[in-house]
Design a protein around this motif. Structure first.
Motif, mmCIF file in Angstrom:
data_model
loop_
_atom_site.group_PDB
_atom_site.id
_atom_site.type_symbol
_atom_site.label_atom_id
_atom_site.label_comp_id
_atom_site.label_asym_id
_atom_site.label_seq_id
_atom_site.Cartn_x
_atom_site.Cartn_y
_atom_site.Cartn_z
ATOM 1 N N MET A 1 42.643 31.348 35.656
ATOM 2 C CA MET A 1 43.736 32.380 36.081
ATOM 3 C C MET A 1 44.885 32.279 34.823
ATOM 4 O O MET A 1 45.285 33.441 34.416
ATOM 5 C CB MET A 1 44.468 31.665 37.286
ATOM 6 N N GLU A 2 45.047 31.387 34.386
ATOM 7 C CA GLU A 2 46.073 31.354 33.207
ATOM 8 C C GLU A 2 45.652 32.082 32.195
ATOM 9 O O GLU A 2 46.408 32.785 31.474
ATOM 10 C CB GLU A 2 46.463 29.845 33.126
ATOM 11 N N THR A 3 44.331 31.868 31.946
ATOM 12 C CA THR A 3 43.675 32.621 30.498
ATOM 13 C C THR A 3 43.628 34.053 30.707
ATOM 14 O O THR A 3 44.127 34.979 29.856
ATOM 15 C CB THR A 3 42.190 32.192 30.362
ATOM 16 N N THR A 4 43.591 34.496 32.077
ATOM 17 C CA THR A 4 43.560 36.136 32.285
ATOM 18 C C THR A 4 44.889 36.622 32.217
ATOM 19 O O THR A 4 45.159 37.611 31.630
ATOM 20 C CB THR A 4 43.181 36.311 33.932
ATOM 21 N N VAL A 5 46.094 35.839 32.509
ATOM 22 C CA VAL A 5 47.353 36.221 32.384
ATOM 23 C C VAL A 5 47.494 36.286 31.087
ATOM 24 O O VAL A 5 48.249 37.343 30.371
ATOM 25 C CB VAL A 5 48.500 35.225 33.132
ATOM 26 N N GLU A 6 47.138 35.424 30.032
ATOM 27 C CA GLU A 6 47.418 35.353 28.704
ATOM 28 C C GLU A 6 46.587 36.697 28.062
ATOM 29 O O GLU A 6 47.510 37.072 27.129
ATOM 30 C CB GLU A 6 47.118 34.096 28.112
ATOM 31 N N LYS A 7 45.652 36.719 28.306
ATOM 32 C CA LYS A 7 44.892 38.158 27.875
ATOM 33 C C LYS A 7 45.651 39.510 28.017
ATOM 34 O O LYS A 7 45.945 40.245 27.249
ATOM 35 C CB LYS A 7 43.378 38.135 28.421
ATOM 36 N N LEU A 8 46.169 39.451 29.374
ATOM 37 C CA LEU A 8 47.137 40.496 29.812
ATOM 38 C C LEU A 8 48.239 40.651 28.892
ATOM 39 O O LEU A 8 48.758 41.769 28.593
ATOM 40 C CB LEU A 8 47.117 40.550 31.159
ATOM 41 N N GLU A 9 48.952 39.730 28.796
ATOM 42 C CA GLU A 9 50.167 39.642 28.200
ATOM 43 C C GLU A 9 49.610 40.013 26.504
ATOM 44 O O GLU A 9 50.556 40.716 26.138
ATOM 45 C CB GLU A 9 50.794 38.279 28.199
ATOM 46 N N ALA A 10 48.788 39.531 25.843
ATOM 47 C CA ALA A 10 48.470 40.068 24.749
ATOM 48 C C ALA A 10 48.193 41.310 24.497
ATOM 49 O O ALA A 10 48.534 42.112 23.527
ATOM 50 C CB ALA A 10 47.223 38.933 24.063
ATOM 51 N N MET A 11 47.709 42.059 25.491
ATOM 52 C CA MET A 11 47.215 43.409 25.602
ATOM 53 C C MET A 11 48.509 44.187 25.527
ATOM 54 O O MET A 11 48.424 45.088 24.855
ATOM 55 C CB MET A 11 46.226 43.720 26.692
ATOM 56 N N PHE A 12 49.207 43.571 26.544
ATOM 57 C CA PHE A 12 50.568 44.438 26.823
ATOM 58 C C PHE A 12 51.435 44.530 25.516
ATOM 59 O O PHE A 12 51.977 45.354 24.890
ATOM 60 C CB PHE A 12 51.321 44.058 27.828
ATOM 61 N N GLN A 13 51.442 43.343 24.720
ATOM 62 C CA GLN A 13 52.285 43.087 23.644
ATOM 63 C C GLN A 13 51.439 44.023 22.510
ATOM 64 O O GLN A 13 52.296 44.655 21.650
ATOM 65 C CB GLN A 13 52.194 41.625 23.194
ATOM 66 N N LYS A 14 50.457 44.173 22.453
ATOM 67 C CA LYS A 14 49.686 44.949 21.376
ATOM 68 C C LYS A 14 50.060 46.489 21.798
ATOM 69 O O LYS A 14 50.181 47.036 20.770
ATOM 70 C CB LYS A 14 48.165 44.673 21.611
ATOM 71 N N SER A 15 49.928 46.643 23.116
ATOM 72 C CA SER A 15 50.166 48.159 23.308
ATOM 73 C C SER A 15 51.573 48.550 22.953
ATOM 74 O O SER A 15 51.751 49.733 22.560
ATOM 75 C CB SER A 15 49.934 48.128 24.777
ATOM 76 N N GLU A 16 52.653 47.594 23.284
ATOM 77 C CA GLU A 16 53.896 47.761 23.031
ATOM 78 C C GLU A 16 54.236 48.084 21.284
ATOM 79 O O GLU A 16 54.845 49.324 20.991
ATOM 80 C CB GLU A 16 54.916 46.818 23.381
ATOM 81 N N ALA A 17 53.315 47.111 20.458
ATOM 82 C CA ALA A 17 53.498 47.537 19.189
ATOM 83 C C ALA A 17 52.991 48.602 18.746
ATOM 84 O O ALA A 17 53.565 49.275 17.899
ATOM 85 C CB ALA A 17 52.730 46.161 18.608
ATOM 86 N N ASP A 18 51.868 49.012 19.286
ATOM 87 C CA ASP A 18 51.252 50.424 18.879
ATOM 88 C C ASP A 18 51.976 51.586 19.328
ATOM 89 O O ASP A 18 52.315 52.506 18.580
ATOM 90 C CB ASP A 18 49.819 50.707 19.588
ATOM 91 N N LYS B 1 53.324 38.477 35.788
ATOM 92 C CA LYS B 1 54.004 37.398 35.759
ATOM 93 C C LYS B 1 54.526 36.917 37.065
ATOM 94 O O LYS B 1 54.115 35.526 37.386
ATOM 95 C CB LYS B 1 55.090 37.351 34.791
ATOM 96 N N GLU B 2 55.049 37.725 37.830
ATOM 97 C CA GLU B 2 55.428 37.360 38.856
ATOM 98 C C GLU B 2 54.378 36.895 40.281
ATOM 99 O O GLU B 2 54.361 35.984 40.867
ATOM 100 C CB GLU B 2 56.202 38.429 39.824
ATOM 101 N N ILE B 3 53.222 37.733 40.076
ATOM 102 C CA ILE B 3 52.212 37.222 40.887
ATOM 103 C C ILE B 3 51.434 36.148 40.542
ATOM 104 O O ILE B 3 51.148 35.216 41.510
ATOM 105 C CB ILE B 3 50.924 38.480 40.901
ATOM 106 N N ALA B 4 51.289 35.746 39.174
ATOM 107 C CA ALA B 4 50.781 34.309 38.810
ATOM 108 C C ALA B 4 51.821 33.211 39.327
ATOM 109 O O ALA B 4 51.200 32.140 39.656
ATOM 110 C CB ALA B 4 50.469 34.474 37.188
ATOM 111 N N ALA B 5 53.191 33.437 39.269
ATOM 112 C CA ALA B 5 54.085 32.356 39.607
ATOM 113 C C ALA B 5 53.950 32.191 41.274
ATOM 114 O O ALA B 5 54.118 30.932 41.422
ATOM 115 C CB ALA B 5 55.532 32.758 39.117
ATOM 116 N N ALA B 6 53.966 33.421 41.756
ATOM 117 C CA ALA B 6 53.913 33.118 43.466
ATOM 118 C C ALA B 6 52.488 32.450 43.893
ATOM 119 O O ALA B 6 52.669 31.694 44.625
ATOM 120 C CB ALA B 6 53.734 34.646 43.857
ATOM 121 N N GLN B 7 51.505 32.771 42.920
ATOM 122 C CA GLN B 7 50.027 32.202 43.332
ATOM 123 C C GLN B 7 50.285 30.653 43.253
ATOM 124 O O GLN B 7 49.966 29.680 43.882
ATOM 125 C CB GLN B 7 48.990 32.653 42.624
ATOM 126 N N LYS B 8 50.636 30.305 41.852
ATOM 127 C CA LYS B 8 50.850 28.861 41.685
ATOM 128 C C LYS B 8 51.935 28.177 42.682
ATOM 129 O O LYS B 8 51.497 27.006 43.091
ATOM 130 C CB LYS B 8 51.691 28.770 40.312
#
Length: 232
Positions: free
Chosen positions: A1-18, A67-74
Protein backbone atom coordinates in the motif's frame (compact mmCIF):
# COMPACT_ATOMS: atom_id res chain seq x y z
CA UNK A 1 0.00 0.00 0.00
CA UNK A 2 2.76 2.45 0.95
CA UNK A 3 4.71 1.59 -2.23
CA UNK A 4 1.67 2.34 -4.39
CA UNK A 5 1.13 5.67 -2.68
CA UNK A 6 4.77 6.62 -3.18
CA UNK A 7 4.56 5.76 -6.88
CA UNK A 8 1.43 7.87 -7.29
CA UNK A 9 3.05 10.78 -5.47
CA UNK A 10 6.10 10.51 -7.74
CA UNK A 11 3.85 10.51 -10.82
CA UNK A 12 1.97 13.57 -9.59
CA UNK A 13 5.19 15.42 -8.84
CA UNK A 14 6.54 14.64 -12.31
CA UNK A 15 3.26 15.77 -13.88
CA UNK A 16 3.41 19.03 -11.95
CA UNK A 17 6.98 19.62 -13.09
CA UNK A 18 6.03 18.89 -16.72
CA UNK A 19 3.05 21.23 -16.51
CA UNK A 20 5.20 23.99 -15.07
CA UNK A 21 7.69 23.56 -17.90
CA UNK A 22 4.95 23.57 -20.56
CA UNK A 23 3.37 26.65 -19.01
CA UNK A 24 6.63 28.59 -19.06
CA UNK A 25 7.45 27.44 -22.59
CA UNK A 26 4.05 28.46 -23.93
CA UNK A 27 4.26 31.83 -22.28
CA UNK A 28 7.67 32.38 -23.85
CA UNK A 29 6.50 31.28 -27.31
CA UNK A 30 3.39 33.41 -27.04
CA UNK A 31 5.43 36.44 -26.10
CA UNK A 32 7.80 35.92 -29.04
CA UNK A 33 5.27 35.03 -31.72
CA UNK A 34 2.11 36.87 -30.73
CA UNK A 35 3.14 40.02 -32.52
CA UNK A 36 4.26 38.19 -35.67
CA UNK A 37 1.72 35.41 -36.23
CA UNK A 38 -2.06 35.41 -35.80
CA UNK A 39 -3.67 32.46 -34.06
CA UNK A 40 -7.13 30.92 -34.30
CA UNK A 41 -9.26 31.33 -31.13
CA UNK A 42 -9.14 27.63 -30.30
CA UNK A 43 -5.34 27.67 -30.61
CA UNK A 44 -4.89 30.65 -28.36
CA UNK A 45 -2.05 29.82 -25.93
CA UNK A 46 -3.91 31.59 -23.14
CA UNK A 47 -6.80 29.15 -23.47
CA UNK A 48 -4.38 26.26 -23.52
CA UNK A 49 -2.70 27.58 -20.39
CA UNK A 50 -6.03 27.81 -18.61
CA UNK A 51 -6.80 24.20 -19.50
CA UNK A 52 -3.39 23.11 -18.29
CA UNK A 53 -3.89 24.97 -15.02
CA UNK A 54 -7.22 23.17 -14.52
CA UNK A 55 -5.54 19.82 -15.18
CA UNK A 56 -2.76 20.69 -12.77
CA UNK A 57 -5.28 21.60 -10.06
CA UNK A 58 -7.08 18.30 -10.65
CA UNK A 59 -3.82 16.36 -10.26
CA UNK A 60 -3.10 18.17 -7.01
CA UNK A 61 -6.57 17.36 -5.68
CA UNK A 62 -6.19 13.69 -6.61
CA UNK A 63 -2.84 13.54 -4.82
CA UNK A 64 -4.41 14.96 -1.65
CA UNK A 65 -7.27 12.46 -1.85
CA UNK A 66 -4.86 9.54 -2.17
CA UNK A 67 -2.97 10.69 0.94
CA UNK A 68 -6.21 11.04 2.91
CA UNK A 69 -7.39 7.58 1.85
CA UNK A 70 -4.07 6.01 2.84
CA UNK A 71 -4.16 7.73 6.26
CA UNK A 72 -7.77 6.65 6.87
CA UNK A 73 -6.96 3.06 5.91
CA UNK A 74 -4.00 2.96 8.29
CA UNK A 75 -6.13 4.37 11.11
CA UNK A 76 -8.83 1.75 10.48
CA UNK A 77 -6.32 -1.11 10.52
CA UNK A 78 -4.80 0.14 13.79
CA UNK A 79 -8.25 0.41 15.38
CA UNK A 80 -9.22 -3.11 14.27
CA UNK A 81 -5.92 -4.48 15.60
CA UNK A 82 -6.46 -2.88 19.02
CA UNK A 83 -10.05 -4.12 19.26
CA UNK A 84 -9.02 -7.64 18.26
CA UNK A 85 -6.27 -7.72 20.88
CA UNK A 86 -8.76 -6.57 23.52
CA UNK A 87 -11.19 -9.33 22.53
CA UNK A 88 -8.42 -11.93 22.68
CA UNK A 89 -7.43 -10.84 26.19
CA UNK A 90 -11.07 -10.83 27.33
CA UNK A 91 -11.59 -14.37 26.03
CA UNK A 92 -8.48 -15.54 27.86
CA UNK A 93 -9.74 -13.98 31.11
CA UNK A 94 -13.12 -15.66 30.69
CA UNK A 95 -11.43 -19.02 30.13
CA UNK A 96 -9.35 -18.58 33.27
CA UNK A 97 -12.25 -17.60 35.53
CA UNK A 98 -15.10 -19.73 34.22
CA UNK A 99 -15.76 -23.27 33.09
CA UNK A 100 -16.05 -22.31 29.43
CA UNK A 101 -14.68 -23.95 26.31
CA UNK A 102 -14.01 -21.51 23.48
CA UNK A 103 -13.94 -23.05 19.98
CA UNK A 104 -10.72 -22.57 17.99
CA UNK A 105 -10.46 -19.86 15.37
CA UNK A 106 -11.34 -20.81 11.83
CA UNK A 107 -8.66 -20.72 9.15
CA UNK A 108 -9.97 -17.41 7.81
CA UNK A 109 -10.11 -15.90 11.33
CA UNK A 110 -6.59 -17.12 12.06
CA UNK A 111 -5.28 -15.53 8.85
CA UNK A 112 -7.01 -12.26 9.73
CA UNK A 113 -5.51 -12.32 13.22
CA UNK A 114 -2.02 -12.91 11.84
CA UNK A 115 -2.48 -10.18 9.23
CA UNK A 116 -3.55 -7.67 11.87
CA UNK A 117 -0.70 -8.65 14.18
CA UNK A 118 -2.94 -9.91 16.95
CA UNK A 119 -1.39 -10.98 20.21
CA UNK A 120 -2.25 -14.60 19.44
CA UNK A 121 -5.28 -16.80 19.50
CA UNK A 122 -6.62 -17.80 22.89
CA UNK A 123 -6.03 -21.28 24.12
CA UNK A 124 -8.85 -23.60 23.23
CA UNK A 125 -8.19 -25.99 26.07
CA UNK A 126 -11.07 -26.23 28.46
CA UNK A 127 -10.36 -24.67 31.80
CA UNK A 128 -10.65 -27.15 34.60
CA UNK A 129 -13.66 -26.38 36.80
CA UNK A 130 -12.91 -25.21 40.31
CA UNK A 131 -12.68 -27.89 42.92
CA UNK A 132 -15.88 -28.37 44.81
CA UNK A 133 -15.99 -26.15 47.85
CA UNK A 134 -17.30 -28.93 50.04
CA UNK A 135 -14.15 -31.00 49.44
CA UNK A 136 -11.92 -28.09 50.44
CA UNK A 137 -13.91 -27.00 53.45
CA UNK A 138 -12.16 -27.95 56.68
CA UNK A 139 -14.22 -29.90 59.17
CA UNK A 140 -15.89 -27.62 61.72
CA UNK A 141 -14.34 -27.61 65.12
CA UNK A 142 -16.41 -28.80 68.03
CA UNK A 143 -14.57 -26.78 70.64
CA UNK A 144 -16.24 -23.51 71.59
CA UNK A 145 -14.28 -20.50 70.39
CA UNK A 146 -11.97 -22.61 68.21
CA UNK A 147 -12.57 -21.54 64.61
CA UNK A 148 -10.89 -22.75 61.44
CA UNK A 149 -9.61 -20.03 59.09
CA UNK A 150 -10.15 -20.28 55.36
CA UNK A 151 -7.14 -21.05 53.19
CA UNK A 152 -5.81 -19.18 50.19
CA UNK A 153 -6.68 -22.16 47.99
CA UNK A 154 -10.32 -22.00 49.08
CA UNK A 155 -10.53 -18.31 48.23
CA UNK A 156 -8.91 -18.79 44.82
CA UNK A 157 -11.42 -21.56 44.05
CA UNK A 158 -14.16 -18.92 44.07
CA UNK A 159 -14.58 -17.14 40.69
CA UNK A 160 -13.45 -13.53 40.61
CA UNK A 161 -16.92 -12.52 39.46
CA UNK A 162 -18.22 -13.66 42.86
CA UNK A 163 -15.45 -12.75 45.32
CA UNK A 164 -14.45 -9.48 43.65
CA UNK A 165 -11.59 -7.81 45.54
CA UNK A 166 -12.22 -9.56 48.86
CA UNK A 167 -8.98 -10.42 50.65
CA UNK A 168 -8.37 -13.59 52.64
CA UNK A 169 -7.75 -11.65 55.86
CA UNK A 170 -11.01 -9.69 55.59
CA UNK A 171 -12.97 -12.82 54.73
CA UNK A 172 -11.57 -14.74 57.71
CA UNK A 173 -12.35 -11.81 60.03
CA UNK A 174 -15.96 -11.70 58.88
CA UNK A 175 -16.32 -15.49 59.03
CA UNK A 176 -14.99 -15.57 62.62
CA UNK A 177 -17.45 -12.82 63.57
CA UNK A 178 -20.31 -14.94 62.23
CA UNK A 179 -19.15 -18.08 64.00
CA UNK A 180 -18.67 -16.26 67.28
CA UNK A 181 -22.14 -14.74 67.03
CA UNK A 182 -23.90 -18.03 66.30
CA UNK A 183 -21.89 -19.87 68.95
CA UNK A 184 -22.88 -17.41 71.68
CA UNK A 185 -26.54 -16.88 70.72
CA UNK A 186 -29.46 -19.21 70.18
CA UNK A 187 -30.62 -17.39 67.06
CA UNK A 188 -30.59 -19.54 63.95
CA UNK A 189 -30.41 -16.64 61.51
CA UNK A 190 -28.84 -13.22 61.22
CA UNK A 191 -29.91 -10.36 58.97
CA UNK A 192 -27.56 -7.99 57.19
CA UNK A 193 -29.04 -5.06 59.10
CA UNK A 194 -28.28 -6.81 62.39
CA UNK A 195 -24.71 -7.50 61.23
CA UNK A 196 -24.20 -3.81 60.60
CA UNK A 197 -25.59 -2.99 64.03
CA UNK A 198 -23.07 -5.44 65.51
CA UNK A 199 -20.29 -3.67 63.55
CA UNK A 200 -19.48 -6.77 61.52
CA UNK A 201 -17.42 -6.26 58.38
CA UNK A 202 -20.23 -7.50 56.16
CA UNK A 203 -20.35 -7.05 52.39
CA UNK A 204 -22.27 -8.66 49.56
CA UNK A 205 -19.08 -10.11 48.06
CA UNK A 206 -18.12 -11.77 51.37
CA UNK A 207 -21.59 -13.27 51.79
CA UNK A 208 -21.61 -14.64 48.24
CA UNK A 209 -18.08 -16.01 48.66
CA UNK A 210 -18.98 -17.90 51.84
CA UNK A 211 -22.21 -19.08 50.22
CA UNK A 212 -20.24 -20.37 47.21
CA UNK A 213 -17.99 -22.28 49.62
CA UNK A 214 -21.10 -23.75 51.29
CA UNK A 215 -20.08 -22.19 54.62
CA UNK A 216 -23.40 -20.39 54.98
CA UNK A 217 -26.83 -20.22 53.39
CA UNK A 218 -29.06 -17.27 52.58
CA UNK A 219 -32.83 -17.49 52.83
CA UNK A 220 -35.34 -15.54 50.74
CA UNK A 221 -35.19 -12.62 53.16
CA UNK A 222 -31.42 -12.43 52.87
CA UNK A 223 -30.79 -13.75 56.37
CA UNK A 224 -27.68 -15.81 57.03
CA UNK A 225 -27.72 -19.36 58.38
CA UNK A 226 -24.62 -21.35 59.26
CA UNK A 227 -24.63 -25.10 58.61
CA UNK A 228 -25.22 -27.15 61.73
CA UNK A 229 -22.10 -29.19 62.55
CA UNK A 230 -22.48 -32.91 62.90
CA UNK A 231 -21.76 -34.83 66.12
CA UNK A 232 -18.14 -34.99 67.17
Amino acid sequence: METTVEKLEAMFQKSEADLDYIEKRLKLDFANNAAENGSAPEENPVVLLENLMAIKARYTALCSEVKEIAAAQKESVDSIRQNLNSVMQLIQQVQQTADVEVPPLSELEQQAAELLGAAGSPSTAEVAPPTAASSQQPPPSCATGDFEDLSEAMLEAVPVSIRGDVTLADLNTFYRQLQQHFSTTKSGSLSVQKMKQLNMSVSEAKLKTLQHLALLTLDRKGCVHLPTPGPC
